[in-house]
Enzyme design. Structure first.
Site, PDB file in Angstrom:
ATOM      1  CG  ASP A  71      -1.646  -1.346   1.347  1.00  0.00           C
ATOM      2  OD1 ASP A  71      -2.432  -1.657   0.443  1.00  0.00           O
ATOM      3  OD2 ASP A  71      -1.397  -2.080   2.320  1.00  0.00           O
ATOM      4  CG  HIS A  73      -3.224  -5.225   3.672  1.00  0.00           C
ATOM      5  ND1 HIS A  73      -2.838  -4.455   2.612  1.00  0.00           N
ATOM      6  CD2 HIS A  73      -3.654  -6.393   3.145  1.00  0.00           C
ATOM      7  CE1 HIS A  73      -3.028  -5.126   1.491  1.00  0.00           C
ATOM      8  NE2 HIS A  73      -3.522  -6.307   1.787  1.00  0.00           N
TER       9      HIS A  73
HETATM   10  P1  NAD Z   1      -2.221 -18.340  -3.456  1.00  0.00           P
HETATM   11  O1  NAD Z   1      -3.553 -18.940  -3.157  1.00  0.00           O
HETATM   12  O2  NAD Z   1      -1.708 -18.351  -4.847  1.00  0.00           O
HETATM   13  O3  NAD Z   1      -1.121 -19.061  -2.547  1.00  0.00           O
HETATM   14  C1  NAD Z   1      -1.314 -19.324  -1.194  1.00  0.00           C
HETATM   15  C2  NAD Z   1      -0.572 -20.609  -0.860  1.00  0.00           C
HETATM   16  O4  NAD Z   1      -0.648 -20.806   0.544  1.00  0.00           O
HETATM   17  C3  NAD Z   1      -1.172 -21.858  -1.522  1.00  0.00           C
HETATM   18  O5  NAD Z   1      -0.168 -22.570  -2.206  1.00  0.00           O
HETATM   19  C4  NAD Z   1      -1.726 -22.640  -0.335  1.00  0.00           C
HETATM   20  O6  NAD Z   1      -1.659 -24.051  -0.528  1.00  0.00           O
HETATM   21  C5  NAD Z   1      -0.781 -22.184   0.777  1.00  0.00           C
HETATM   22  N1  NAD Z   1      -1.281 -22.427   2.121  1.00  0.00           N
HETATM   23  C6  NAD Z   1      -2.547 -22.436   2.587  1.00  0.00           C
HETATM   24  N2  NAD Z   1      -2.580 -22.762   3.879  1.00  0.00           N
HETATM   25  C7  NAD Z   1      -1.303 -22.968   4.259  1.00  0.00           C
HETATM   26  C8  NAD Z   1      -0.697 -23.340   5.487  1.00  0.00           C
HETATM   27  N3  NAD Z   1      -1.423 -23.578   6.573  1.00  0.00           N
HETATM   28  N4  NAD Z   1       0.642 -23.464   5.514  1.00  0.00           N
HETATM   29  C9  NAD Z   1       1.379 -23.247   4.416  1.00  0.00           C
HETATM   30  N5  NAD Z   1       0.859 -22.899   3.230  1.00  0.00           N
HETATM   31  C10 NAD Z   1      -0.462 -22.763   3.152  1.00  0.00           C
HETATM   32  O7  NAD Z   1      -2.300 -16.867  -2.873  1.00  0.00           O
HETATM   33  P2  NAD Z   1      -1.317 -15.633  -3.135  1.00  0.00           P
HETATM   34  O8  NAD Z   1      -1.837 -14.841  -4.266  1.00  0.00           O
HETATM   35  O9  NAD Z   1       0.090 -16.101  -3.171  1.00  0.00           O
HETATM   36  O10 NAD Z   1      -1.588 -14.772  -1.822  1.00  0.00           O
HETATM   37  C11 NAD Z   1      -1.198 -15.250  -0.553  1.00  0.00           C
HETATM   38  C12 NAD Z   1      -1.823 -14.405   0.546  1.00  0.00           C
HETATM   39  O11 NAD Z   1      -1.319 -13.084   0.515  1.00  0.00           O
HETATM   40  C13 NAD Z   1      -3.346 -14.261   0.457  1.00  0.00           C
HETATM   41  O12 NAD Z   1      -3.888 -14.354   1.760  1.00  0.00           O
HETATM   42  C14 NAD Z   1      -3.531 -12.858  -0.069  1.00  0.00           C
HETATM   43  O13 NAD Z   1      -4.779 -12.320   0.306  1.00  0.00           O
HETATM   44  C15 NAD Z   1      -2.389 -12.155   0.616  1.00  0.00           C
HETATM   45  N6  NAD Z   1      -1.957 -10.869   0.056  1.00  0.00           N
HETATM   46  C16 NAD Z   1      -1.596  -9.880   0.932  1.00  0.00           C
HETATM   47  C17 NAD Z   1      -1.146  -8.667   0.476  1.00  0.00           C
HETATM   48  C18 NAD Z   1      -0.741  -7.569   1.431  1.00  0.00           C
HETATM   49  O14 NAD Z   1      -0.497  -6.466   0.943  1.00  0.00           O
HETATM   50  N7  NAD Z   1      -0.653  -7.765   2.742  1.00  0.00           N
HETATM   51  C19 NAD Z   1      -1.058  -8.460  -0.916  1.00  0.00           C
HETATM   52  C20 NAD Z   1      -1.391  -9.477  -1.791  1.00  0.00           C
HETATM   53  C21 NAD Z   1      -1.843 -10.685  -1.285  1.00  0.00           C
END
Ligand code: NAD
Length: 338
Positions: free
Chosen positions: A161, A189
């Site tokens: 952000d 966030h």
């Molecule tokens: P994604 O779904 O492509 O990947 C997430 C991965 O996490 C998957 O491979 C899943 O199997 C794994 N996972 C689920 N539970 C797990 C656990 N208990 N232990 C280990 N791994 C586990 O998602 P993404 O696009 O890579 O995004 C990941 C996260 O980041 C999401 O929650 C998304 O909302 C968040 N995000 C945050 C920000 C921020 O600015 N803070 C920005 C973008 C995305």
């Protein structure tokens, strides 16, 4: 004598952000290209083959400083002796899932990982939570790691952000982003975050001026700018059909880079960290503040004056975070009773 390599954990490493972040960390964008590291990749057992594919690709990158890549699907192997943890993995929102169900599912993950940090990680381990709801996940994780790892070692990412805000100001002011400093993201966030440019500075035409002067459009800075930054994530999903991954990965690297190396003199960055009561934010809430960093220690920037507009926006995001925290704590309790 070579220092022992840093052990760096990335969770959710088989996911989208995972695929973008591992190379950035491995090639030295975070700890420097001469710092030896071992990357530990964690995902859930069904993702083991994908994780192994990522591990093989990292090996094939043939990076001189990469002393090892471990692909694991259990918390003990993941958290043992790590120095830094990028907690990216989280439960995504599925169709028909209520916000509350999503929160409860994530509370379970971050409670378990908090305990694993306490059981297996170093007391000096530093943690960035990227997985959403990031602030509240970090709060829960810190709670269950307490006793072993101090709360101030836990943070949540609002750097994406922050970077979005800096980039928007740069575009509007007609300068490159390196000429923009000291924007602030306050709070959660989420769409209640408050991107604040009242204290930002822009170098334009050889002089340092405030953002309002550089942009020359106060109305935009108080509305269009704020909503653009707040809603940027949604716009990316709409266009790409997938959520931000490249920019999120880059921001997580910026966050840990600055925590490791320190901030530049006269500059701050935004980081969600446990509140110490600064600016009236309830103690312990994981809240995004402007911070400066030296010797691996962050400090909340003090004494910034807030006008009524800012105070209102900050109150709104504080209220949302308090509600999330209370719901998460309730979910923890019902989880323990089961
Ligand atoms: P994604 O779904 O492509 O990947 C997430 C991965 O996490 C998957 O491979 C899943 O199997 C794994 N996972 C689920 N539970 C797990 C656990 N208990 N232990 C280990 N791994 C586990 O998602 P993404 O696009 O890579 O995004 C990941 C996260 O980041 C999401 O929650 C998304 O909302 C968040 N995000 C945050 C920000 C921020 O600015 N803070 C920005 C973008 C995305």
């Amino acid at each position: 004598i070579m220092a022992a390599p840093l052990r760096v954990l990335v969770t959710g490493a088989a996911g989208q952000i995972g695929y973008s972040i591992v190379l950035q960390i491995a090639k030295g964008d975070v700890f420097g290209k001469d710092t030896p590291i071992v990357l530990v990749l964690l995902d859930i057992p069904p993702m083991a083959p994908v994780l192994e594919g990522v591990q093989f690709e990292l090996i094939d990158c043939a990076l001189a400083n990469l002393n090892g890549v471990e692909a694991v699907t259990n918390e003990k192997d993941a958290f043992t002796n790590i120095d830094y943890a990028f907690l990216v993995g989280a439960m995504p929102r599925k169709e028909g899932m209520e916000r509350k169900d999503l929160l409860a599912a994530n509370v379970r993950i971050f409670k378990s990982q908090g305990k694993a940090l306490a059981d297996y990680a170093k007391p000096t381990t530093k943690v960035i939570v990227v997985g959403n709801p990031a602030n509240t996940n970090a709060f829960i994780c810190a709670k269950y790691a307490a006793g072993k790892i101090p709360a101030r070692n836990f943070s949540a990412m609002t750097r994406l952000d922050h970077n979005r805000a800096s980039a928007q100001v740069a575009l509007k002011a007609g300068v490159t982003v390196g000429n923009v400093k000291n924007v602030i993201i306050w709070g959660n966030h989420s769409s209640t975050q408050f991107p604040d440019v009242r204290h930002a500075k822009v170098t334009k035409g050889g002089a340092e001026v405030d953002a309002y002067t550089a942009v020359g459009d106060a109305a935009w800075l108080q509305s269009g700018f704020i909503s653009t930054v707040q809603k940027r994530g949604g716009v990316i999903i709409e266009r790409r059909k997938l959520s931000s991954a490249m920019s999120a990965a880059k921001a997580a690297c910026d966050h840990i880079h600055d925590w490791y190396r320190g901030t530049t003199a006269g500059q701050w960055v935004s980081m969600a960290v446990p509140s110490d009561g600064s600016y009236g934010i309830p103690e312990g809430l994981i809240f995004s503040f402007p911070v400066t960093i030296a010797n691996g220690d962050w400090k909340i920037v003090q004494g910034l004056d807030l006008d009524d507009f800012s105070k209102q926006k900050i109150a709104l995001t504080t209220k949302e975070l308090e509600e999330e925290r209370d719901e998460a704590l309730a979910a923890c309790e019902s989880d323990s009773k089961q």
